[in-house]
Scaffold this active site. Structure first.
Site, PDB file in Angstrom:
ATOM      1  N   ASP A  49       1.791   1.238   4.094  1.00  0.00           N
ATOM      2  CA  ASP A  49       1.887   0.993   2.655  1.00  0.00           C
ATOM      3  C   ASP A  49       3.353   0.995   2.228  1.00  0.00           C
ATOM      4  O   ASP A  49       4.059   1.988   2.418  1.00  0.00           O
ATOM      5  CB  ASP A  49       1.118   2.076   1.889  1.00  0.00           C
ATOM      6  CG  ASP A  49       1.143   1.820   0.393  1.00  0.00           C
ATOM      7  OD1 ASP A  49       0.307   1.031  -0.084  1.00  0.00           O
ATOM      8  OD2 ASP A  49       2.013   2.396  -0.293  1.00  0.00           O
ATOM      9  N   TYR A  54      10.723   0.986  -3.235  1.00  0.00           N
ATOM     10  CA  TYR A  54      11.077   2.099  -2.348  1.00  0.00           C
ATOM     11  C   TYR A  54      12.431   1.863  -1.672  1.00  0.00           C
ATOM     12  O   TYR A  54      13.025   2.797  -1.134  1.00  0.00           O
ATOM     13  CB  TYR A  54      10.011   2.321  -1.262  1.00  0.00           C
ATOM     14  CG  TYR A  54       8.622   2.622  -1.780  1.00  0.00           C
ATOM     15  CD1 TYR A  54       8.389   2.995  -3.108  1.00  0.00           C
ATOM     16  CD2 TYR A  54       7.519   2.516  -0.931  1.00  0.00           C
ATOM     17  CE1 TYR A  54       7.109   3.254  -3.576  1.00  0.00           C
ATOM     18  CE2 TYR A  54       6.226   2.780  -1.388  1.00  0.00           C
ATOM     19  CZ  TYR A  54       6.030   3.139  -2.714  1.00  0.00           C
ATOM     20  OH  TYR A  54       4.754   3.386  -3.160  1.00  0.00           O
ATOM     21  N   LYS A  83       4.078  -4.009  -2.997  1.00  0.00           N
ATOM     22  CA  LYS A  83       3.815  -3.959  -4.439  1.00  0.00           C
ATOM     23  C   LYS A  83       4.907  -4.666  -5.233  1.00  0.00           C
ATOM     24  O   LYS A  83       6.097  -4.552  -4.911  1.00  0.00           O
ATOM     25  CB  LYS A  83       3.718  -2.488  -4.897  1.00  0.00           C
ATOM     26  CG  LYS A  83       2.730  -1.683  -4.059  1.00  0.00           C
ATOM     27  CD  LYS A  83       2.627  -0.239  -4.504  1.00  0.00           C
ATOM     28  CE  LYS A  83       1.974   0.589  -3.409  1.00  0.00           C
ATOM     29  NZ  LYS A  83       2.960   1.086  -2.424  1.00  0.00           N
ATOM     30  N   HIS A 116       2.423  -2.987  -9.086  1.00  0.00           N
ATOM     31  CA  HIS A 116       2.714  -1.563  -8.880  1.00  0.00           C
ATOM     32  C   HIS A 116       2.328  -0.709 -10.094  1.00  0.00           C
ATOM     33  O   HIS A 116       1.784   0.391  -9.946  1.00  0.00           O
ATOM     34  CB  HIS A 116       4.201  -1.401  -8.559  1.00  0.00           C
ATOM     35  CG  HIS A 116       4.542  -0.168  -7.796  1.00  0.00           C
ATOM     36  ND1 HIS A 116       5.600  -0.087  -6.928  1.00  0.00           N
ATOM     37  CD2 HIS A 116       3.958   1.055  -7.768  1.00  0.00           C
ATOM     38  CE1 HIS A 116       5.659   1.124  -6.398  1.00  0.00           C
ATOM     39  NE2 HIS A 116       4.678   1.840  -6.897  1.00  0.00           N
TER      40      HIS A 116
END
Length: 319
Positions: A49, A54, A83, A116
């Site tokens: 994931d 990130y 996302k 997201h």
């Protein structure tokens, strides 16, 4: 390395199989996450994931590539999720954002692409656009319009399935009202302090699978305070861990999987990555599942309260 652990799949409404267990990569430092992905694939993880925000997708991709090059896995053995970040909600920004993620990951397609958050941020600049008073700057793009861009990702072959993350039931209803391709997944914070029973039931009624993020209560979230309760140290869980001769983390992960939720604990620690997936050799008794349900205290840790004045803030209603 022991024998490879076979992880059961969840059948998505899109027709694809999604492993019920995977590796989360939020807060994994770029220097560590390549190794974490390699450890995970060696331990039997087939689901990773990711997310653009990130800031580590290139390193995740390097770990995936290493294991494909070694012949440990083929691309089609893996399920990779990413996302769409809040600054790319305009419909014409979705496909370019997805292509950026694919380039960073070094992949030709995603297995699942999620919106997201339902909230849009001001576009065209920083990922976290702020004014002089440190207040997040918003866009007024409606996620219902963003969804058209998500559907285009499927029709263009960039992602096999699409879904949402952090959406409440009302927000999913609005997407379903316009969707040609319905969301396959809603990824939500879920652990015993926030067990999400009502939102889970709602998603199930719509044929939408639930992915539980922060299943261990996200003890390393950046805004945690020293005296915040730590879920993995809850005395009630410690008692259960003794009963089953499993760690509290394994009890927490098994609780989600047994509820049918796709579960994605984050770790960069080799022994913990290996321990986390060793949950398919025991069952929690029904009375213990019911007992863990009683821990619920609406203990949301990813509350996004700094955006609670956004018109699409998701946590203002019960579920």
């Amino acid at each position: 390395m022991g024998p490879k652990i076979n992880v059961p799949n969840v059948k998505l409404s899109s027709g694809f199989d999604m492993p019920i267990f995977g590796l989360g990569t939020w807060k994994s430092k770029p220097g560590e996450v390549t190794e974490a992905v390699k450890y995970a694939i060696d331990a039997g993880y087939r689901h990773i994931d990711c997310a653009h925000v990130y800031g580590n997708e290139s390193e995740v991709g390097a770990g995936i590539k290493a294991k494909i090059d070694e012949g440990v896995v083929k691309r089609e053995d893996l399920f990779v999720t990413s996302k769409l970040w809040n600054t790319f909600h305009s419909v014409d920004k979705v496909i370019p954002a997805c292509k950026t993620t694919l380039k960073n990951l070094g992949l030709d397609y995603l297995d699942l692409y999620l919106i997201h958050w339902p909230l849009g941020y001001q576009e065209g600049g920083e990922l976290f656009p702020k004014d002089a008073n440190d207040k997040t700057l918003y866009s007024d793009v409606d996620y219902v319009d963003t969804w058209k861009g998500m559907e285009a990702c499927v029709t263009e072959g960039l992602s096999k399935s699409i879904g949402v993350s952090n959406f409440n039931s009302h927000q999913i209803d609005r997407v379903l009202a316009v969707a040609k391709i319905k969301p396959a997944v809603n990824q939500i914070e879920c652990h015993p302090y926030l067990n999400q029973a009502k939102l889970m039931e709602y998603c199930k009624s719509k044929g939408i699978a639930v992915t539980a993020y922060s299943p261990l209560g996200s003890p390393d979230r950046p805004w945690a305070k020293p005296d915040d309760p730590k879920l993995t140290e809850d005395p009630k869980l410690v008692e259960l861990s003794k009963k089953y001769k499993k760690s509290t983390a394994q009890i927490l992960l098994k609780y989600q999987v047994q509820r049918g939720n796709i579960t994605i604990p984050k770790s960069v620690n080799k022994s913990r990555i290996e321990e986390n997936i060793k949950i398919f050799d025991f069952e929690l008794a029904p009375e213990d599942m019911a007992y863990i349900d009683t821990f619920d205290c609406n203990g949301r840790v990813c509350h996004m309260m700094w955006c609670n004045d956004h018109k699409h803030f998701p946590f203002g209603i019960e579920f």
